[in-house]
Design an enzyme around this catalytic site. Sequence first.
Site, PDB file in Angstrom:
ATOM      1  CG  ASP A 402      -1.856   1.097   1.280  1.00 38.37           C
ATOM      2  OD1 ASP A 402      -2.492   1.315   0.233  1.00 38.37           O
ATOM      3  OD2 ASP A 402      -1.990   1.752   2.324  1.00 38.37           O
TER       4      ASP A 402
HETATM    5  P1  ADP Z   1      -4.023   4.940  -0.247  1.00 45.39           P
HETATM    6  O1  ADP Z   1      -4.271   3.795  -1.157  1.00 45.39           O
HETATM    7  O2  ADP Z   1      -2.879   5.769  -0.731  1.00 45.39           O
HETATM    8  O3  ADP Z   1      -3.900   4.544   1.174  1.00 45.39           O
HETATM    9  P2  ADP Z   1      -6.782   5.798   0.145  1.00 45.39           P
HETATM   10  O4  ADP Z   1      -7.467   4.623  -0.462  1.00 45.39           O
HETATM   11  O5  ADP Z   1      -6.829   5.936   1.610  1.00 45.39           O
HETATM   12  O6  ADP Z   1      -5.273   5.931  -0.376  1.00 45.39           O
HETATM   13  O7  ADP Z   1      -7.400   7.086  -0.487  1.00 45.39           O
HETATM   14  C1  ADP Z   1      -7.373   7.323  -1.867  1.00 45.39           C
HETATM   15  C2  ADP Z   1      -7.577   8.744  -2.209  1.00 45.39           C
HETATM   16  O8  ADP Z   1      -8.861   9.186  -1.769  1.00 45.39           O
HETATM   17  C3  ADP Z   1      -6.602   9.682  -1.555  1.00 45.39           C
HETATM   18  O9  ADP Z   1      -5.426   9.791  -2.294  1.00 45.39           O
HETATM   19  C4  ADP Z   1      -7.384  10.993  -1.520  1.00 45.39           C
HETATM   20  O10 ADP Z   1      -7.266  11.636  -2.735  1.00 45.39           O
HETATM   21  C5  ADP Z   1      -8.799  10.533  -1.343  1.00 45.39           C
HETATM   22  N1  ADP Z   1      -9.244  10.603   0.064  1.00 45.39           N
HETATM   23  C6  ADP Z   1      -9.544   9.560   0.838  1.00 45.39           C
HETATM   24  N2  ADP Z   1      -9.932   9.981   2.060  1.00 45.39           N
HETATM   25  C7  ADP Z   1      -9.852  11.311   2.065  1.00 45.39           C
HETATM   26  C8  ADP Z   1     -10.131  12.342   3.037  1.00 45.39           C
HETATM   27  N3  ADP Z   1     -10.550  12.067   4.273  1.00 45.39           N
HETATM   28  N4  ADP Z   1      -9.936  13.626   2.666  1.00 45.39           N
HETATM   29  C9  ADP Z   1      -9.495  13.913   1.441  1.00 45.39           C
HETATM   30  N5  ADP Z   1      -9.227  13.016   0.495  1.00 45.39           N
HETATM   31  C10 ADP Z   1      -9.405  11.720   0.781  1.00 45.39           C
HETATM   32 MG    MG Z   2      -3.755   3.482   3.162  1.00 44.72          MG
END
Ligand code: ADP
Ligand code: MG
Length: 730
Positions: A402
């Site tokens: 991740d």
């Molecule tokens: P990763 O795979 O990098 O852990 P996530 O699945 O947690 O990423 O989130 C994917 C995308 O969704 C983030 O890069 C962001 O753009 C958006 N995102 C998710 N949660 C939030 C939040 N609470 N506030 C703003 N953007 C968010």
């Molecule tokens: Mg994550």
Amino acid sequence: MVDKGGKEPLETISLLIEGAGSGRDADLLKAKIWSLEGVKELNLDMESRQADVTFDPSRTSEKEIIRSISETGMTCSMAKVKERSTWWKEKQQLALYGCGIITFFSFILMFLGVGPSITNALFGIAVLVGVYYPARKAIIALINLTPTIHLLMLIGASGAILLGMWYEAAILIFVYSLGDVLESYAVDKARGAIRSLTELVPKKALVRKDGHEVIMPTEDIDVGDMVIVRPGERIPVDGKVFQGMSFVDQAAVTGESIPVQKNVGDEVFAGTINQNGSMEVRVDRTASETMLSKIICSVEEAQSKRTSYQRFSDDFARWYTPAMFALGVAVATIPPLFFGADWHTFILRGLVVFVVSCSCGLALSVPVAVVAAMANAAQNGTVYKGGAYLEVVDEVKAIAFDKTGTLTIGRPEVSDILVYSDITEEELMDLVGSIESRSSHPLAAAIVRKAKEINAFSGKEVKDFQEISGMGVSASADGKQYLVGNARLQQDKGVLLNEYRESIEGLESKGKTVVLVGSEGHLLGLIAITDTVRPGAKDALQRLKDMGIVTVMLTGDNERSAKMIAQQVGADRYYSQLLPLEKVELIKELRAEFGTVAMVGDGINDAPAMAVSDVGIAMGAAGTDIAIETGDIVLMSDDLSKLDYLIRLSTKAITIIRQNIWISLINISFMVVAALLGYLGLVTGLLLNEASAVFVIFNALRLLKWSKTTDASVAVSSDREPSASGGAAN
Ligand code: ADP
Ligand code: MG
């Protein structure tokens, strides 16, 4: 003031308690003994009614302790003074030595020409001395009608005596018991390596209560208590530093070799060593809930998830012993009965078959290897939650990571704020900060932190807050509906982005995550966030690639910043803009392509992907409970460089297990054939047999001491400290 730093050597006495029965008596005893000044350690075993007390002889005495116990109405007598039962004191070993010495002595007499009536009598005595413990086990086996190894052994020895082979019988008993003792020593050693982790936590702690400092048993400390930890002492509890600062050696929990600086507010863990400063720690978890006790529990439970090798050796033992029993009987009876062969010769061959089948090398060496490997892992800050994962990790062909919190530090910082409407930067940050304060996402935390930093945060009233997994959040405030999240979210909800595309893409191609703020079809502004790549991530991935493992990065983030980060860490492949469920699908695809796939994540929104992978490896952040619960393996130190250690350790363990299985099988088949053909005597048969058992078990024990550097062909680079972190400044 209570002084804990006495320099006197400590003494330990063991007492047998008379008149104690219930658990209540135990509590009473404990309270009484702990109330004495100078008592450092107390182990109370109500089953054997034994209390081991370690104390500072300059502050109290045996007499004091015995007197205070008698005040409870219970009496006690000295069981064994000072040293805990050292192994030579055990009765079983005494019997072994007795048997060995008498056998040896009568051998000498035999060579000096003393007649067989005397030497045989002495060999007989040696058998009587040594046979007690094996016989006891054999009789239990007989009662349960299970032909165990002990029973085969006993038949072998009795048969030898009936055939008038006195010295063979004595040696048989001696060698067999010696093997038994060595084997149980080895098993204890492997188990003990895990148990010794428990002993890292001091039994007593200095607690500040109502302005007084009192010494309390660690297990009685409550959440919220204040514990004082002096330099050089082990920290007895999990908690946060309330006062003071120091460097702490956390190797016991995280496996990190370099001490970590702890300031007020930082978390500390039970079992770690406070190095130079005095600290006051506010307790967060009770003794049974600490990280260390969770590690120990996991490892202990892990023994129930067994490797296929363990199943193999158990299945093998299940048919092998009865089969050998039948074979032995057949060899002893069939040729003389039906073919007129010599009774003496064939009974002897039958006995040799019994004796060579008395091996538990195979049965023991596999679990010993598994436990030893897991103990090694625990000492390096990695926790296996099942022996079966040793096997899986050994076969891993690809590892998916991740991005956020795994390849990056997961402590993102706001780098740019751009406003596209008539509100001010402060107003935007107040609004977004108030909304994001409801979210637990690391990006949200960064935004809230920034809003507070620029004094824009007022904590607006937020309604209808909703998290849209992998995309962002929506909420309403001041009567308006807001969307905070990535471009996909905005587009889905009809927010127009066209005229801002260029600036968004510009920020993204610098590796930044852009959080867009939209409302009623319009973009109000954006917040760009950078997350630093973990120092050492690149090295860690390189070492995996050197081992032929494919590295894959998964992220919900945008394509451009994903590409940027993937390049920085040197991942072979990357997949961006994945929703949590798409990560799951992707892991399934990777499994179809590579066979065995590990997924490394932090447990925040990647738990489902970890669950579908063959082995989920959780970044432990030395404390997050989610990681410990979701991972099949936990990296307590968040240290990606432990990955290649894990793979090497697993491979080593599996190699040793396979070696042992082959050695045992080859040895057994060789011996059985030789016994049937009459080439193997009783004594040589047993010696070969026990030697191979002891050999495989000690071979397995090597895993306790194994370290990556002894085996690694790739040198560990030491210059991975500074590097990244540039550009993240405000
Ligand atoms: P990763 O795979 O990098 O852990 P996530 O699945 O947690 O990423 O989130 C994917 C995308 O969704 C983030 O890069 C962001 O753009 C958006 N995102 C998710 N949660 C939030 C939040 N609470 N506030 C703003 N953007 C968010
Ligand atoms: Mg994550």
